[in-house]
Design a protein around this motif. Structure first.
Motif, mmCIF file in Angstrom:
data_model
loop_
_atom_site.group_PDB
_atom_site.id
_atom_site.type_symbol
_atom_site.label_atom_id
_atom_site.label_comp_id
_atom_site.label_asym_id
_atom_site.label_seq_id
_atom_site.Cartn_x
_atom_site.Cartn_y
_atom_site.Cartn_z
ATOM 1 N N ARG A 197 0.977 -1.322 -0.163
ATOM 2 C CA ARG A 197 -0.094 0.106 0.144
ATOM 3 C C ARG A 197 1.078 1.299 -0.064
ATOM 4 N N SER A 198 2.110 1.020 0.169
ATOM 5 C CA SER A 198 3.138 2.318 0.229
ATOM 6 C C SER A 198 3.681 2.161 -1.130
ATOM 7 N N PRO A 199 3.571 3.461 -1.542
ATOM 8 C CA PRO A 199 4.424 3.716 -3.104
ATOM 9 C C PRO A 199 5.910 3.675 -2.773
ATOM 10 N N GLU A 200 6.358 4.181 -1.782
ATOM 11 C CA GLU A 200 7.720 4.206 -1.364
ATOM 12 C C GLU A 200 8.053 2.770 -1.259
ATOM 13 N N TYR A 201 7.501 1.913 -0.765
ATOM 14 C CA TYR A 201 7.755 0.481 -0.410
ATOM 15 C C TYR A 201 7.839 -0.395 -1.891
ATOM 16 N N ARG A 202 6.897 -0.104 -2.646
ATOM 17 C CA ARG A 202 6.700 -0.448 -4.002
ATOM 18 C C ARG A 202 7.884 0.061 -4.938
ATOM 19 N N GLN A 203 8.423 1.215 -4.643
ATOM 20 C CA GLN A 203 9.671 1.717 -5.542
ATOM 21 C C GLN A 203 10.878 0.976 -5.099
ATOM 22 N N ARG A 204 10.800 0.827 -3.687
ATOM 23 C CA ARG A 204 12.132 0.114 -3.549
ATOM 24 C C ARG A 204 12.316 -1.309 -3.779
ATOM 25 N N MET A 214 24.014 -10.077 -4.272
ATOM 26 C CA MET A 214 24.088 -8.828 -3.656
ATOM 27 C C MET A 214 23.719 -7.566 -4.273
ATOM 28 N N ALA A 215 23.255 -7.902 -5.463
ATOM 29 C CA ALA A 215 23.036 -6.781 -6.637
ATOM 30 C C ALA A 215 21.738 -6.153 -6.013
ATOM 31 N N GLY A 216 20.643 -6.664 -5.256
ATOM 32 C CA GLY A 216 19.510 -5.937 -4.789
ATOM 33 C C GLY A 216 19.936 -5.055 -3.917
ATOM 34 N N ALA A 217 20.697 -5.462 -2.900
ATOM 35 C CA ALA A 217 21.238 -4.346 -1.898
ATOM 36 C C ALA A 217 22.040 -3.393 -2.397
ATOM 37 N N ALA A 218 22.715 -3.715 -3.657
ATOM 38 C CA ALA A 218 23.818 -2.692 -4.077
ATOM 39 C C ALA A 218 22.949 -1.650 -4.786
ATOM 40 N N ALA A 219 21.896 -2.103 -5.452
ATOM 41 C CA ALA A 219 20.738 -1.087 -6.061
ATOM 42 C C ALA A 219 20.251 -0.181 -5.194
ATOM 43 N N GLU A 220 19.837 -0.686 -3.862
ATOM 44 C CA GLU A 220 19.022 0.172 -2.924
ATOM 45 C C GLU A 220 20.203 1.219 -2.448
ATOM 46 N N GLN A 221 21.510 0.771 -2.461
ATOM 47 C CA GLN A 221 22.341 1.569 -1.667
ATOM 48 C C GLN A 221 22.718 2.533 -2.732
ATOM 49 N N LEU A 222 22.734 2.400 -4.004
ATOM 50 C CA LEU A 222 23.105 3.375 -5.126
ATOM 51 C C LEU A 222 21.883 4.486 -5.326
ATOM 52 N N VAL A 223 20.746 3.923 -5.446
ATOM 53 C CA VAL A 223 19.495 4.677 -5.409
ATOM 54 C C VAL A 223 19.021 5.619 -4.127
ATOM 55 N N PRO A 267 22.467 4.162 -17.006
ATOM 56 C CA PRO A 267 21.214 4.384 -18.057
ATOM 57 C C PRO A 267 20.427 3.215 -18.521
ATOM 58 N N ALA A 268 21.119 2.030 -18.578
ATOM 59 C CA ALA A 268 20.547 0.691 -18.712
ATOM 60 C C ALA A 268 19.797 0.433 -17.462
ATOM 61 N N TYR A 269 20.322 0.333 -16.611
ATOM 62 C CA TYR A 269 19.561 0.308 -15.024
ATOM 63 C C TYR A 269 18.222 0.913 -15.232
ATOM 64 N N ASP A 270 18.415 2.226 -15.552
ATOM 65 C CA ASP A 270 17.209 3.180 -15.319
ATOM 66 C C ASP A 270 16.042 2.713 -16.431
ATOM 67 N N ALA A 271 16.604 2.319 -17.565
ATOM 68 C CA ALA A 271 15.431 2.002 -18.649
ATOM 69 C C ALA A 271 14.954 0.814 -18.262
ATOM 70 N N LEU A 272 15.653 -0.208 -17.284
ATOM 71 C CA LEU A 272 15.193 -1.533 -16.768
ATOM 72 C C LEU A 272 14.069 -1.219 -15.892
ATOM 73 N N VAL A 273 14.533 -0.414 -14.832
ATOM 74 C CA VAL A 273 13.393 0.184 -14.086
ATOM 75 C C VAL A 273 12.224 0.443 -14.558
ATOM 76 N N ALA A 274 12.318 1.418 -15.475
ATOM 77 C CA ALA A 274 11.225 1.947 -16.306
ATOM 78 C C ALA A 274 10.295 0.806 -16.804
ATOM 79 N N ALA A 275 11.016 -0.258 -17.544
ATOM 80 C CA ALA A 275 10.313 -1.296 -18.133
ATOM 81 C C ALA A 275 9.519 -2.340 -17.216
ATOM 82 N N MET A 276 10.087 -2.425 -16.080
ATOM 83 C CA MET A 276 9.522 -3.483 -15.143
ATOM 84 C C MET A 276 8.557 -2.692 -14.222
ATOM 85 N N ALA A 277 8.625 -1.285 -14.257
ATOM 86 C CA ALA A 277 7.351 -0.617 -13.521
ATOM 87 C C ALA A 277 6.217 -0.878 -14.615
#
Length: 233
Positions: A66-73, A142-151, A199-209
């Motif tokens: 129900r939290s948009p912030e949670y879904r984005q993370r 570890m890539a999921g945690a790395a992505a959170e740390q990056l963003v 850039p590829a990561y951001d494009a992938l995020v948009a596609a998965m969203a």
């Protein structure tokens, strides 16, 4: 106690406390809060035994979704797994961003990214994982945690990923003291890759969203990749 267990206990305590405070104003029995708390704990225990905690997972994830912030993370976390797995030559076969989607697709727990790892799993089962395979698996986990740390600059998820890594490390009969050191190495490598291919990561995020297909997600990565990636679009 596991993260899930702590969350379930917190829900039971909150429900019991709320009813204890509101109950007298509604004229309910003072025994009702205790009965509710006991019933919730029994239901959670039965769910853990008969359905491997799937019902509790659906409940908790449904509340958090129900939290948009949670879904984005969650989205950014799973996109990290997806991009790093693809970059390391482990084709992704599917992904889910909620426990309900995972249930519909027959995936365990809250789902996540599924990739072709038959060769890695076969090596791990024999306790003979090559150094290359070990490094691949470590970076992907570890890539999921790395992505959170990056963003976001911090990490809230990834407990299951870390537990899976430690289980693999024990299965290989490696020095337990080195598990955390190796996971930090994997986190750093994964984060570096995500930074280089932002850039590829951001494009992938948009596609998965947009709930894009695997083919469209791969195409989004390929189009934005800094160098020509060896992946199937």
């Amino acid at each position: 106690m596991s993260e899930l267990g702590l969350s379930l206990t917190a829900i039971a305590i909150f429900a019991t406390t709320a009813l204890a405070l509101v109950g007298p104003m509604l004229g309910s029995s003072p025994l009702l809060p205790a009965g509710l708390g006991f019933s919730l704990l029994v239901l959670f225990s039965l769910d853990a035994v008969t359905w491997q905690g799937r019902g509790a997972t659906l409940l908790l994830d449904g509340i958090q979704q129900r939290s948009p912030e949670y879904r984005q993370r969650i989205l950014h976390h799973e996109a990290g797994h997806y991009l790093v797995a693809t970059a390391l030559g482990l084709p992704v076969t599917g992904y889910t961003l909620s426990a309900w989607e995972a249930l519909r697709q027959g995936q365990p727990g809250r789902g996540g990214v599924q990739f072709q790892a038959a060769a890695l799993e076969a090596e791990a089962a024999q306790g003979q994982l090559s150094q290359r395979s070990l490094e691949q698996w470590c970076q992907v986990l570890m890539a999921g945690a790395a992505a959170e740390q990056l963003v976001y600059g911090n990490v809230e998820g990834g407990a299951d990923d870390r537990a899976q890594w430690k289980q693999l490390w024990r299965q290989l009969d490696r020095n337990p003291a080195e598990a955390d050191l190796r996971s930090r190495w994997g986190l750093l490598r994964a984060k570096t890759l995500l930074e280089q291919q932002r850039p590829a990561y951001d494009a992938l995020v948009a596609a998965m969203a947009a709930e894009a297909s695997i083919e469209d997600c791969n195409q989004a990565i390929a189009t934005a990749w800094v160098e020509e990636p060896a992946i199937a679009a």
